[in-house]
Design an enzyme around this catalytic site. Sequence first.
Site, PDB file in Angstrom:
ATOM      1  N   HIS A  25       2.456 -12.781  15.244  1.00  0.00           N
ATOM      2  CA  HIS A  25       2.555 -12.499  13.800  1.00  0.00           C
ATOM      3  C   HIS A  25       3.468 -13.504  13.097  1.00  0.00           C
ATOM      4  O   HIS A  25       4.498 -13.905  13.631  1.00  0.00           O
ATOM      5  CB  HIS A  25       3.129 -11.103  13.562  1.00  0.00           C
ATOM      6  CG  HIS A  25       2.168  -9.993  13.818  1.00  0.00           C
ATOM      7  ND1 HIS A  25       2.237  -8.791  13.171  1.00  0.00           N
ATOM      8  CD2 HIS A  25       1.107  -9.898  14.657  1.00  0.00           C
ATOM      9  CE1 HIS A  25       1.262  -7.991  13.596  1.00  0.00           C
ATOM     10  NE2 HIS A  25       0.571  -8.649  14.506  1.00  0.00           N
ATOM     11  N   TYR A 142       2.509   2.115  18.752  1.00  0.00           N
ATOM     12  CA  TYR A 142       1.798   0.845  18.980  1.00  0.00           C
ATOM     13  C   TYR A 142       2.817  -0.168  19.518  1.00  0.00           C
ATOM     14  O   TYR A 142       3.672  -0.647  18.773  1.00  0.00           O
ATOM     15  CB  TYR A 142       1.201   0.370  17.655  1.00  0.00           C
ATOM     16  CG  TYR A 142       0.041  -0.591  17.772  1.00  0.00           C
ATOM     17  CD1 TYR A 142      -0.170  -1.357  18.920  1.00  0.00           C
ATOM     18  CD2 TYR A 142      -0.858  -0.748  16.733  1.00  0.00           C
ATOM     19  CE1 TYR A 142      -1.242  -2.235  19.012  1.00  0.00           C
ATOM     20  CE2 TYR A 142      -1.935  -1.617  16.817  1.00  0.00           C
ATOM     21  CZ  TYR A 142      -2.114  -2.358  17.960  1.00  0.00           C
ATOM     22  OH  TYR A 142      -3.169  -3.240  18.046  1.00  0.00           O
ATOM     23  N   LYS A 187      -0.581  -3.587  22.938  1.00  0.00           N
ATOM     24  CA  LYS A 187      -1.368  -4.784  22.608  1.00  0.00           C
ATOM     25  C   LYS A 187      -1.240  -5.738  23.787  1.00  0.00           C
ATOM     26  O   LYS A 187      -0.174  -6.317  24.028  1.00  0.00           O
ATOM     27  CB  LYS A 187      -0.830  -5.418  21.320  1.00  0.00           C
ATOM     28  CG  LYS A 187      -1.492  -6.698  20.880  1.00  0.00           C
ATOM     29  CD  LYS A 187      -2.987  -6.598  20.727  1.00  0.00           C
ATOM     30  CE  LYS A 187      -3.414  -5.593  19.704  1.00  0.00           C
ATOM     31  NZ  LYS A 187      -4.869  -5.468  19.541  1.00  0.00           N
ATOM     32  N   HIS A 314      -8.310   2.482  14.026  1.00  0.00           N
ATOM     33  CA  HIS A 314      -7.734   1.138  14.113  1.00  0.00           C
ATOM     34  C   HIS A 314      -6.678   0.922  13.028  1.00  0.00           C
ATOM     35  O   HIS A 314      -6.709   1.561  11.986  1.00  0.00           O
ATOM     36  CB  HIS A 314      -8.878   0.134  13.930  1.00  0.00           C
ATOM     37  CG  HIS A 314      -8.454  -1.279  13.816  1.00  0.00           C
ATOM     38  ND1 HIS A 314      -8.392  -1.958  12.612  1.00  0.00           N
ATOM     39  CD2 HIS A 314      -8.073  -2.168  14.769  1.00  0.00           C
ATOM     40  CE1 HIS A 314      -8.000  -3.206  12.838  1.00  0.00           C
ATOM     41  NE2 HIS A 314      -7.803  -3.365  14.134  1.00  0.00           N
ATOM     42  N   SER A 315      -5.772  -0.013  13.293  1.00  0.00           N
ATOM     43  CA  SER A 315      -4.772  -0.359  12.289  1.00  0.00           C
ATOM     44  C   SER A 315      -4.533  -1.865  12.265  1.00  0.00           C
ATOM     45  O   SER A 315      -4.752  -2.551  13.261  1.00  0.00           O
ATOM     46  CB  SER A 315      -3.465   0.364  12.644  1.00  0.00           C
ATOM     47  OG  SER A 315      -2.349  -0.277  12.102  1.00  0.00           O
ATOM     48  N   ASN A 316      -4.141  -2.354  11.120  1.00  0.00           N
ATOM     49  CA  ASN A 316      -3.528  -3.685  10.967  1.00  0.00           C
ATOM     50  C   ASN A 316      -2.199  -3.462  10.258  1.00  0.00           C
ATOM     51  O   ASN A 316      -1.952  -2.371   9.754  1.00  0.00           O
ATOM     52  CB  ASN A 316      -4.407  -4.591  10.111  1.00  0.00           C
ATOM     53  CG  ASN A 316      -5.401  -5.393  10.942  1.00  0.00           C
ATOM     54  OD1 ASN A 316      -6.595  -5.332  10.736  1.00  0.00           O
ATOM     55  ND2 ASN A 316      -4.910  -6.163  11.879  1.00  0.00           N
ATOM     56  N   HIS A 343       0.548   0.344  12.571  1.00  0.00           N
ATOM     57  CA  HIS A 343       1.581  -0.697  12.657  1.00  0.00           C
ATOM     58  C   HIS A 343       2.813  -0.295  11.832  1.00  0.00           C
ATOM     59  O   HIS A 343       3.766  -1.077  11.755  1.00  0.00           O
ATOM     60  CB  HIS A 343       1.053  -2.009  12.068  1.00  0.00           C
ATOM     61  CG  HIS A 343       0.090  -2.772  12.933  1.00  0.00           C
ATOM     62  ND1 HIS A 343      -1.127  -2.290  13.299  1.00  0.00           N
ATOM     63  CD2 HIS A 343       0.176  -4.016  13.485  1.00  0.00           C
ATOM     64  CE1 HIS A 343      -1.765  -3.214  14.027  1.00  0.00           C
ATOM     65  NE2 HIS A 343      -0.989  -4.251  14.154  1.00  0.00           N
ATOM     66  N   ARG A 396      -3.564 -15.478   7.169  1.00  0.00           N
ATOM     67  CA  ARG A 396      -2.985 -15.114   8.461  1.00  0.00           C
ATOM     68  C   ARG A 396      -3.404 -16.161   9.489  1.00  0.00           C
ATOM     69  O   ARG A 396      -4.591 -16.459   9.617  1.00  0.00           O
ATOM     70  CB  ARG A 396      -3.488 -13.726   8.871  1.00  0.00           C
ATOM     71  CG  ARG A 396      -2.940 -13.289  10.214  1.00  0.00           C
ATOM     72  CD  ARG A 396      -3.330 -11.857  10.565  1.00  0.00           C
ATOM     73  NE  ARG A 396      -2.885 -11.551  11.920  1.00  0.00           N
ATOM     74  CZ  ARG A 396      -3.020 -10.381  12.512  1.00  0.00           C
ATOM     75  NH1 ARG A 396      -3.582  -9.376  11.856  1.00  0.00           N
ATOM     76  NH2 ARG A 396      -2.592 -10.190  13.742  1.00  0.00           N
TER      77      ARG A 396
HETATM   78  O1  GKR Z   1      -1.437  -6.759  14.751  1.00  0.00           O
HETATM   79  O2  GKR Z   1      -1.565  -8.279  16.260  1.00  0.00           O
HETATM   80  C1  GKR Z   1      -2.020  -7.291  15.692  1.00  0.00           C
HETATM   81  C2  GKR Z   1      -3.276  -6.644  16.177  1.00  0.00           C
HETATM   82  O3  GKR Z   1      -3.824  -7.410  17.204  1.00  0.00           O
HETATM   83  C3  GKR Z   1      -4.293  -6.439  15.085  1.00  0.00           C
HETATM   84  O4  GKR Z   1      -4.497  -7.635  14.400  1.00  0.00           O
HETATM   85  C4  GKR Z   1      -5.606  -5.905  15.581  1.00  0.00           C
HETATM   86  O5  GKR Z   1      -6.554  -5.909  14.542  1.00  0.00           O
HETATM   87  O6  GKR Z   1      -4.454  -3.837  16.027  1.00  0.00           O
HETATM   88  C5  GKR Z   1      -5.615  -4.484  16.016  1.00  0.00           C
HETATM   89  C6  GKR Z   1      -6.534  -4.141  17.185  1.00  0.00           C
HETATM   90  O7  GKR Z   1      -6.518  -3.009  17.597  1.00  0.00           O
HETATM   91  O8  GKR Z   1      -7.300  -4.984  17.651  1.00  0.00           O
HETATM   92 MG    MG Z   2      -8.178  -3.390  18.988  1.00  0.00          MG
END
Ligand code: GKR
Ligand code: MG
Length: 416
Positions: A25, A142, A187, A314-316, A343, A396
């Site tokens: 990030h 997360y 992750k 899902h999340s961002n 997140h 990004r």
């Molecule tokens: O925040 O680095 C991140 C995640 O990898 C995110 O960009 C993903 O879209 O959380 C997400 C996922 O479940 O793939």
């Molecule tokens: Mg994912």
Amino acid sequence: MRITDVKITPIAVPDVPLANTKGVHQQVFLRAILELTTDTGLTGLSETYGATRTLTGLENVASTLEGLDPYDLSDLRRRVEAALPDVGGVNGPTALADHKLVDVVYGAFEIAMLDIRGKEVGRPLYDLLGGAVRKQIRFGGYLFYKFAKQDLTFGPDIMGEVMTPDALVGQARDFSDRYGFQSWKLKGGVLDPDLEVETMLKLREAFPDHPLRIDPMGAWTVSTAKRVVTQLDGVLEYLEDPCRGMEAMAALSAQIDMPLATNLVVVEFEQIIQAVKADAIQIILSDHHYWRGATGAIQLGAMCRAAGLGVSMHSNSHLGISLAAMCHVAAATPNLTYDCDTHYPWSTKDIVTGGRPQFQDGALPVPDGPGLGVELDHGAVADLHDLYNQAMVVDRDDTDEMLKYIPDYVRKVPRW
Ligand code: GKR
Ligand code: MG
């Protein structure tokens, strides 16, 4: 009631160096805050991605929304498609914000229109989606491997470096103490798969009753994923996007019993049919930001029920307007039986009034005020808009950011 004004404010929010398959990030994450005003004096709010392509799409559509009836979602869809004729497409190579632009832009405006409707009739948004089947929304913690933040210009670090299995368990303990999460998602796709397996086994030891998931975002070949599945047999509730592409997921699925989840290989309704035919996945991650808004996310739930698939969320990186919308969607999706991703604990700011919502035992109450049930803190939006202008980050790019930490980093999917 008609839309008379649309305001879109790009904001940058201080972020910390969370690692993933694409890199890490950046110093800030980007969001767009939407305010739609009506001739009756109501304002509807929404929050979505803030990268250039989304912002341009939002702006192109905004200029066509005057006179729109907030009850007419079909008209919104027509206007979005007319303003963005040459875009869309599945699974672009970069962040989610860069593909499915029609659905992303539609979804962003839809949430604001539903907020207006809820405010007009004095009912929470979940009631407009069919009613709440739950009022407490459970989120999973997360977890991320991360670097210690090098440059504190735009905001402090959270938790320093976390690059070993033991440090990751420490991160989970910290989140457990602060937020009481009852399940964990890691992750993955960052360290060697053996280290990630060790991390999951140590999490299992430290939290014997917490459901566990790992999401390497396509970083593993089918044979690597199969080896991981054998090592984590009985440990995971599901494995998210171990391999890249429908074919690889189907090849893995044919050889294992562990449920596979995705937010990468099924991002369109049409792909649900392909995935079911190929038996490639068993769980789809819902997300109103790109599944055609809150109504699309509810339809996704219904399709999954019909197809015998599970639903997770899902999340961002996001703030409180998105969090509220996620809660309303989760409240009104009966078969969303897994803890949702978020997140939210990875930022310290917000743009809604009343302070940051506090997780209790990993859960949040769905807001029960009219519409989304949140109000905008205009001062906070202005501050984060100033940060957007200062930070000079408009897209990004986790891979470019990674070069600051690992100068010879090369993105590779699959890597192992
Ligand atoms: O925040 O680095 C991140 C995640 O990898 C995110 O960009 C993903 O879209 O959380 C997400 C996922 O479940 O793939
Ligand atoms: Mg994912």
